[in-house]
Every structure is written in C-alpha cells, then in structure tokens.
Design a protein around this motif. Structure first.
Motif, PDB file in Angstrom:
ATOM      1  N   ARG A   3     -18.753  -6.989   1.451  1.00 61.06           N
ATOM      2  CA  ARG A   3     -18.276  -6.417   0.190  1.00 61.06           C
ATOM      3  C   ARG A   3     -16.868  -6.901  -0.104  1.00 61.06           C
ATOM      4  NH1 ARG A   3     -20.109  -0.130  -0.115  1.00 61.06           N
ATOM      5  NH2 ARG A   3     -22.314  -0.541  -0.157  1.00 61.06           N
ATOM      6  N   ASP A   4     -16.561  -7.066  -1.357  1.00 59.62           N
ATOM      7  CA  ASP A   4     -15.219  -7.446  -1.797  1.00 59.62           C
ATOM      8  C   ASP A   4     -14.420  -6.161  -1.963  1.00 59.62           C
ATOM      9  OD1 ASP A   4     -12.923  -8.197  -3.192  1.00 59.62           O
ATOM     10  OD2 ASP A   4     -13.981  -9.625  -4.470  1.00 59.62           O
ATOM     11  N   SER A   5     -13.495  -5.924  -1.057  1.00 61.32           N
ATOM     12  CA  SER A   5     -12.723  -4.683  -1.090  1.00 61.32           C
ATOM     13  C   SER A   5     -11.295  -4.899  -1.583  1.00 61.32           C
ATOM     14  CB  SER A   5     -12.709  -4.044   0.304  1.00 61.32           C
ATOM     15  OG  SER A   5     -12.078  -4.897   1.231  1.00 61.32           O
ATOM     16  N   ARG A   6     -11.050  -6.041  -2.239  1.00 59.81           N
ATOM     17  CA  ARG A   6      -9.686  -6.328  -2.703  1.00 59.81           C
ATOM     18  C   ARG A   6      -9.160  -5.277  -3.666  1.00 59.81           C
ATOM     19  NH1 ARG A   6     -10.045 -11.991  -5.256  1.00 59.81           N
ATOM     20  NH2 ARG A   6     -12.080 -11.138  -5.738  1.00 59.81           N
ATOM     21  N   LEU A   7      -9.970  -4.807  -4.602  1.00 62.85           N
ATOM     22  CA  LEU A   7      -9.505  -3.810  -5.566  1.00 62.85           C
ATOM     23  C   LEU A   7      -9.089  -2.539  -4.829  1.00 62.85           C
ATOM     24  CD1 LEU A   7      -8.963  -2.850  -8.446  1.00 62.85           C
ATOM     25  CD2 LEU A   7     -11.382  -2.202  -8.598  1.00 62.85           C
ATOM     26  N   SER A   8      -9.928  -2.061  -3.949  1.00 67.90           N
ATOM     27  CA  SER A   8      -9.604  -0.871  -3.175  1.00 67.90           C
ATOM     28  C   SER A   8      -8.332  -1.090  -2.359  1.00 67.90           C
ATOM     29  CB  SER A   8     -10.777  -0.533  -2.250  1.00 67.90           C
ATOM     30  OG  SER A   8     -10.459   0.553  -1.425  1.00 67.90           O
ATOM     31  N   GLY A   9      -8.228  -2.237  -1.723  1.00 65.75           N
ATOM     32  CA  GLY A   9      -7.060  -2.542  -0.904  1.00 65.75           C
ATOM     33  C   GLY A   9      -5.774  -2.611  -1.693  1.00 65.75           C
ATOM     34  N   VAL A  10      -5.808  -3.262  -2.840  1.00 68.66           N
ATOM     35  CA  VAL A  10      -4.582  -3.403  -3.638  1.00 68.66           C
ATOM     36  C   VAL A  10      -4.176  -2.063  -4.239  1.00 68.66           C
ATOM     37  CG1 VAL A  10      -5.520  -4.087  -5.889  1.00 68.66           C
ATOM     38  CG2 VAL A  10      -3.340  -4.976  -5.150  1.00 68.66           C
ATOM     39  N   LEU A  11      -5.133  -1.242  -4.627  1.00 66.90           N
ATOM     40  CA  LEU A  11      -4.805   0.100  -5.119  1.00 66.90           C
ATOM     41  C   LEU A  11      -4.154   0.917  -4.008  1.00 66.90           C
ATOM     42  CD1 LEU A  11      -8.047   0.787  -7.171  1.00 66.90           C
ATOM     43  CD2 LEU A  11      -5.753   0.376  -8.097  1.00 66.90           C
ATOM     44  N   HIS A  12      -4.667   0.772  -2.818  1.00 63.19           N
ATOM     45  CA  HIS A  12      -4.124   1.441  -1.642  1.00 63.19           C
ATOM     46  C   HIS A  12      -2.662   1.028  -1.434  1.00 63.19           C
ATOM     47  CE1 HIS A  12      -5.457   2.999   2.518  1.00 63.19           C
ATOM     48  NE2 HIS A  12      -4.143   2.968   2.525  1.00 63.19           N
ATOM     49  N   VAL A  13      -2.405  -0.267  -1.470  1.00 59.63           N
ATOM     50  CA  VAL A  13      -1.043  -0.782  -1.289  1.00 59.63           C
ATOM     51  C   VAL A  13      -0.125  -0.264  -2.397  1.00 59.63           C
ATOM     52  CG1 VAL A  13       0.365  -2.891  -1.392  1.00 59.63           C
ATOM     53  CG2 VAL A  13      -1.677  -2.829   0.044  1.00 59.63           C
ATOM     54  N   LEU A  14      -0.585  -0.305  -3.632  1.00 60.41           N
ATOM     55  CA  LEU A  14       0.246   0.155  -4.748  1.00 60.41           C
ATOM     56  C   LEU A  14       0.616   1.626  -4.610  1.00 60.41           C
ATOM     57  CD1 LEU A  14      -1.496  -1.699  -7.709  1.00 60.41           C
ATOM     58  CD2 LEU A  14       0.836  -2.091  -6.864  1.00 60.41           C
ATOM     59  N   LEU A  15      -0.335   2.454  -4.194  1.00 55.99           N
ATOM     60  CA  LEU A  15      -0.034   3.879  -4.045  1.00 55.99           C
ATOM     61  C   LEU A  15       0.957   4.122  -2.912  1.00 55.99           C
ATOM     62  CD1 LEU A  15      -3.485   5.532  -4.759  1.00 55.99           C
ATOM     63  CD2 LEU A  15      -1.462   5.475  -6.219  1.00 55.99           C
ATOM     64  N   HIS A  16       0.835   3.361  -1.847  1.00 52.32           N
ATOM     65  CA  HIS A  16       1.828   3.487  -0.782  1.00 52.32           C
ATOM     66  C   HIS A  16       3.197   3.032  -1.269  1.00 52.32           C
ATOM     67  CE1 HIS A  16      -0.167   5.065   2.685  1.00 52.32           C
ATOM     68  NE2 HIS A  16      -1.135   4.177   2.608  1.00 52.32           N
ATOM     69  N   MET A  17       3.241   1.951  -2.011  1.00 57.89           N
ATOM     70  CA  MET A  17       4.515   1.467  -2.540  1.00 57.89           C
ATOM     71  C   MET A  17       5.171   2.529  -3.412  1.00 57.89           C
ATOM     72  SD  MET A  17       3.613  -2.486  -3.486  1.00 57.89           S
ATOM     73  CE  MET A  17       5.088  -2.683  -4.447  1.00 57.89           C
ATOM     74  N   ALA A  18       4.366   3.253  -4.160  1.00 54.59           N
ATOM     75  CA  ALA A  18       4.901   4.286  -5.048  1.00 54.59           C
ATOM     76  C   ALA A  18       5.536   5.430  -4.266  1.00 54.59           C
ATOM     77  CB  ALA A  18       3.784   4.819  -5.951  1.00 54.59           C
ATOM     78  N   GLU A  19       5.154   5.596  -3.012  1.00 54.94           N
ATOM     79  CA  GLU A  19       5.664   6.681  -2.180  1.00 54.94           C
ATOM     80  C   GLU A  19       6.969   6.324  -1.470  1.00 54.94           C
ATOM     81  OE1 GLU A  19       4.446   9.752  -2.084  1.00 54.94           O
ATOM     82  OE2 GLU A  19       2.984   9.073  -3.567  1.00 54.94           O
ATOM     83  N   ILE A  20       7.317   5.057  -1.450  1.00 55.16           N
ATOM     84  CA  ILE A  20       8.468   4.594  -0.677  1.00 55.16           C
ATOM     85  C   ILE A  20       9.705   4.528  -1.569  1.00 55.16           C
ATOM     86  CG2 ILE A  20       9.397   2.629   0.612  1.00 55.16           C
ATOM     87  CD1 ILE A  20       6.472   1.944   1.330  1.00 55.16           C
ATOM     88  N   ASP A  21      10.806   5.076  -1.070  1.00 59.95           N
ATOM     89  CA  ASP A  21      12.087   4.926  -1.768  1.00 59.95           C
ATOM     90  C   ASP A  21      12.606   3.528  -1.465  1.00 59.95           C
ATOM     91  OD1 ASP A  21      12.263   7.388  -2.968  1.00 59.95           O
ATOM     92  OD2 ASP A  21      13.278   8.328  -1.264  1.00 59.95           O
ATOM     93  N   GLY A  22      12.739   2.732  -2.479  1.00 55.35           N
ATOM     94  CA  GLY A  22      13.217   1.365  -2.291  1.00 55.35           C
ATOM     95  C   GLY A  22      12.076   0.399  -2.083  1.00 55.35           C
ATOM     96  N   PRO A  23      12.425  -0.847  -1.831  1.00 59.71           N
ATOM     97  CA  PRO A  23      11.411  -1.889  -1.691  1.00 59.71           C
ATOM     98  C   PRO A  23      10.568  -1.732  -0.417  1.00 59.71           C
ATOM     99  CG  PRO A  23      13.600  -2.839  -2.051  1.00 59.71           C
ATOM    100  CD  PRO A  23      13.784  -1.383  -1.787  1.00 59.71           C
ATOM    101  N   ALA A  24       9.326  -2.135  -0.501  1.00 58.59           N
ATOM    102  CA  ALA A  24       8.413  -2.170   0.648  1.00 58.59           C
ATOM    103  C   ALA A  24       8.261  -3.627   1.071  1.00 58.59           C
ATOM    104  CB  ALA A  24       7.062  -1.588   0.269  1.00 58.59           C
TER     105      ALA A  24
END
Length: 154
Positions: A3-24
């Motif tokens: 299965r192509d899980s890139r969409l799920s993976g990138v959404l996962h990364v983006l949500l984590h980035m949103a939780e971090i103060d400053g650059p990831a």
C-alpha cells in the motif's frame, strides 16, 4: 501488493511539526517515523514547493508549517504528493476487443470514477486543524502527554 502510505505518513509528520515549538529537524522526524532523514527531506521538499512548509538551514534550522492548519486540507496534501493512485484495483485489458471485457470495464470505470470523486471531496472537507483537534482530544482522553518520543515508543 504494498500500500502507498505516503499521504498518511506526511499527514503524521505535519501534525507532529505543528506540536513542536520552533523548527523540527529531519532527523527528529525520521526517528519518530522510523525512517531515514532523506525520506523526510524528500517528502517535505514537495510540501515546501506547494507552500505548506518552509525550511531553514544551519544551526537552529529545520522545518516549520508555513500556513495555518485550517487552510490546508487533506486534498491539498494529496495533490502536493503528486496525486498518487487512490485505488489498487483496475480493469483487465488483455482482450480489448472482447465485448464482455468492454462491458465490465465500462461499469468498473464508472464505479472507480464515482468512488474517486467521493473520496477527493471528503479529502477536501477535512483540514489539518480538524486532525489536530482530534489528536488533542485523543491525548486528553488517554491521559498521555504530547511528547514525540513517548508517543512513538508505544
């Protein structure tokens, strides 16, 4: 078939980035996603080209979200990934002159088109802000803290 899980993976990364103060950093995200930093950089470079993230080089640099989460839909991210195939199913094409194959393929084409349109409409209706709110509600309900390393240890 994989299965192509890139969409799920990138959404996962983006949500984590949103939780971090400053650059990831790519390394930080790669550890959380259990992949190579090069994979993270390749994915995020496409999102940078679409204007969803930005990057800073050097000490203290990394990746940050460039737009408000409420302005980014799942469909936006899907398009930034190059609009990969949504379905693994396809038509048989070994006998294009066969009238049975033509009838079957016509029916399947209509169904695939309808299903794809419905899925893309749904992707367009869901924002990263909605995903983030769901994530926060799950964290509160679970009693866990928002810590990238702890969340991915389980």
């Amino acid at each position: 078939m994989k299965r192509d899980s890139r969409l799920s993976g990138v959404l996962h990364v983006l949500l984590h980035m949103a939780e971090i103060d400053g650059p990831a950093t790519s390394e930080m995200m790669a550890r959380a996603m259990q992949t190579n930093p090069v994979v993270i950089r390749r994915i995020l470079a496409g999102l940078r080209d679409a204007g969803f993230v930005r990057s800073e080089k050097g000490h203290g640099g990394g990746w940050t979200i460039a737009r408000d989460l409420a302005s980014i839909t799942l469909r936006d991210v899907y398009a930034a990934l190059g609009s990969p195939e949504l379905f693994a199913l396809g038509n048989r094409t070994e006998a294009p002159g066969c009238l049975v194959e033509q009838a079957v393929n016509a029916a399947l084409d209509d169904a695939f088109r309808d299903a794809e349109a419905m899925l893309l409409d749904r992707f367009g209706a869901v924002t990263l802000a909605q995903l983030s709110a769901d994530f926060h509600a799950r964290m509160v309900a679970s009693g866990q803290s928002i810590d990238l390393e702890i969340v991915h240890a389980a």
